[in-house]
Design an enzyme around this catalytic site. Structure first.
Site, PDB file in Angstrom:
ATOM      1  N   ARG A 167       0.856  -1.187   0.000  1.00 20.18           N
ATOM      2  CA  ARG A 167       0.000   0.000   0.000  1.00 20.18           C
ATOM      3  C   ARG A 167       0.892   1.237   0.000  1.00 20.18           C
ATOM      4  NH1 ARG A 167      -5.506  -0.653   1.001  1.00 20.18           N
ATOM      5  NH2 ARG A 167      -6.107  -2.756   1.685  1.00 20.18           N
TER       6      ARG A 167
ATOM      7  N   HIS B 251     -12.291  -1.801  -2.541  1.00 22.02           N
ATOM      8  CA  HIS B 251     -13.293  -0.777  -2.846  1.00 22.02           C
ATOM      9  C   HIS B 251     -13.626  -0.774  -4.336  1.00 22.02           C
ATOM     10  CE1 HIS B 251     -12.465   0.732   1.178  1.00 22.02           C
ATOM     11  NE2 HIS B 251     -13.411   1.633   1.043  1.00 22.02           N
TER      12      HIS B 251
ATOM     13  N   ARG C  14      -9.144   6.254  -4.137  1.00 23.45           N
ATOM     14  CA  ARG C  14      -8.230   5.319  -3.458  1.00 23.45           C
ATOM     15  C   ARG C  14      -6.770   5.693  -3.696  1.00 23.45           C
ATOM     16  NH1 ARG C  14     -10.332   3.778   0.482  1.00 23.45           N
ATOM     17  NH2 ARG C  14      -9.153   1.837   0.661  1.00 23.45           N
TER      18      ARG C  14
ATOM     19  N   HIS D  71      -4.166   2.829  -2.272  1.00 27.69           N
ATOM     20  CA  HIS D  71      -3.874   1.879  -3.342  1.00 27.69           C
ATOM     21  C   HIS D  71      -3.025   2.524  -4.428  1.00 27.69           C
ATOM     22  CE1 HIS D  71      -6.401  -1.431  -2.035  1.00 27.69           C
ATOM     23  NE2 HIS D  71      -7.371  -0.578  -1.790  1.00 27.69           N
TER      24      HIS D  71
END
EC number: 3.1.3.9
Length: 357
Positions: A83, A119, A170, A176
């Site tokens: 991440r 997501h 994101r 991400h």
């Protein structure tokens, strides 16, 4: 291979940095998009609405959300995705240059691996079901008309606008990398398209629901134990999150892979219990079910009760208790929407009708 991934990750960091610097005023919007795109809203908001509009769509939506998120968990364990918020601080890629300054937010510090994006995958799958189902409802058995073609264009433009905003959100939040959100969107569409051809989910027995729930849990647990036996630590990301998250209170236990697993399995089993219950048969299989006011009442009551459920947070001091309570809480969501609330309203309306006579 590692060098190529570092280059790919660096591109993602530069993308995040670009968005945060040039669209700083859009911070609240991106946070809101990420919150709305959380799969929890598919269970607590979209499912009860669609189930009482058209049952098959609601059932399909829930299966896509649950099984899609299960695949997301397995993919994450296989791909070991980093991440941005921890990679940029943990890597030695910038040892000869300054480390890019990346902001963190309250919704940034998720604890699971990053690839593919949950997501993006959840939103892509769930909204794909809604768009295709809406088009199927309006298409009916009639030939394509100009109005329908316009609706088709509008819905798909809206669909891709939602996906774009979720992906940018994101990336902006440093949750991400770009390749992870793209993988999430493609995976979500694949799951939704697959379930559009599976008819057995609409009349599955309680035994089948139990077997599938047990299989999904057994496979995930067995896969986890297998990799752990091979010396692979699948909880390595939790340490990364705790170490590199800007604030400890932003690290939440409900974002761990096992928390997601138990919530999804509880939801699936709850749906099976509801659809095979006597309360469902008595309230949702009669003439009352065709009444628009009754269905609207079910939607309003479901949304209100589920909002109260959502506000109840299981204690997280002991992980095992947290997982069990999360499972039970998730099981009550479809059970309440599908059987309990319609049954209570049907009894109430039935008594009111008798008194009026």
């Amino acid at each position: 291979m590692e060098e190529r991934m570092n280059v790919l990750h660096d591109f993602g960091i530069q993308s995040t940095r670009y968005l945060q610097v040039n669209y700083e005023d859009s911070q609240d919007w991106f946070v809101l998009v990420s919150v709305i795109a959380d799969l929890r809203n598919a269970f607590y908001v979209l499912f009860p609405i669609w189930f009482h509009i058209q049952e098959t769509v609601g059932i399909n939506l829930l299966w896509v959300a649950v099984v899609g998120d299960w695949f997301n968990l397995v993919f994450k364990w296989i791909l070991f995705g980093q991440r941005p918020y921890w990679w940029v601080l943990d890597t030695d890629y910038y040892s000869n240059s300054s480390v890019p300054l990346i902001k963190q937010f309250p919704v940034t510090c998720e604890t699971g691996p990053g690839s593919p994006s949950g997501h993006a995958m959840g939103t892509a799958g769930v909204y794909y079901v809604m768009v295709t189902s809406t088009l199927a409802i309006f298409r009916g058995k009639k030939k394509s008309t100009y109005g329908f073609r316009c609706l088709n264009v509008v819905l798909w433009l809206g669909y891709w606008a939602v996906q774009l905003n979720v992906c940018l959100s994101r990336i902006y939040l440093a949750a991400h990398f770009p390749h992870q959100v793209v993988a999430g969107v493609l995976s979500g569409i694949a799951v939704a398209e697959t379930f559009s051809h599976i008819r057995g989910i609409y009349n599955a027995s309680l035994q089948r629901y139990c077997l599938i729930t047990f299989f999904l849990f057994g496979f995930a647990l067995g896969f986890y134990l297998l990799l752990k036996g091979l010396g692979v630590d699948l909880l390595w990301t939790l340490e990364k999150a705790k170490r590199w998250c800007e604030r400890p209170e932003w690290v939440h236990l409900d974002t761990t892979p096992f928390a997601s697993l138990f919530k999804n399995l509880g939801t699936l089993l709850g749906l099976g219990l509801a659809l095979n219950s006597s309360m469902y048969r008595k309230s949702c299989k009669g003439e009352l079910r065709k009444s628009l006011p009754f269905r609207l009442a079910c939607i309003v009551a479901s949304l209100g009760l589920l909002h109260l459920f959502d506000s109840l947070k299981p204690p997280s001091q002991i992980e095992s208790i947290f997982y069990i309570l999360s499972f039970c809480k998730s099981a009550t969501v479809p059970f309440a929407s599908v059987s309990l609330i319609p049954y209570c309203l049907a009894r109430l309306l039935g008594q009111t009708h008798k008194k009026s006579l």
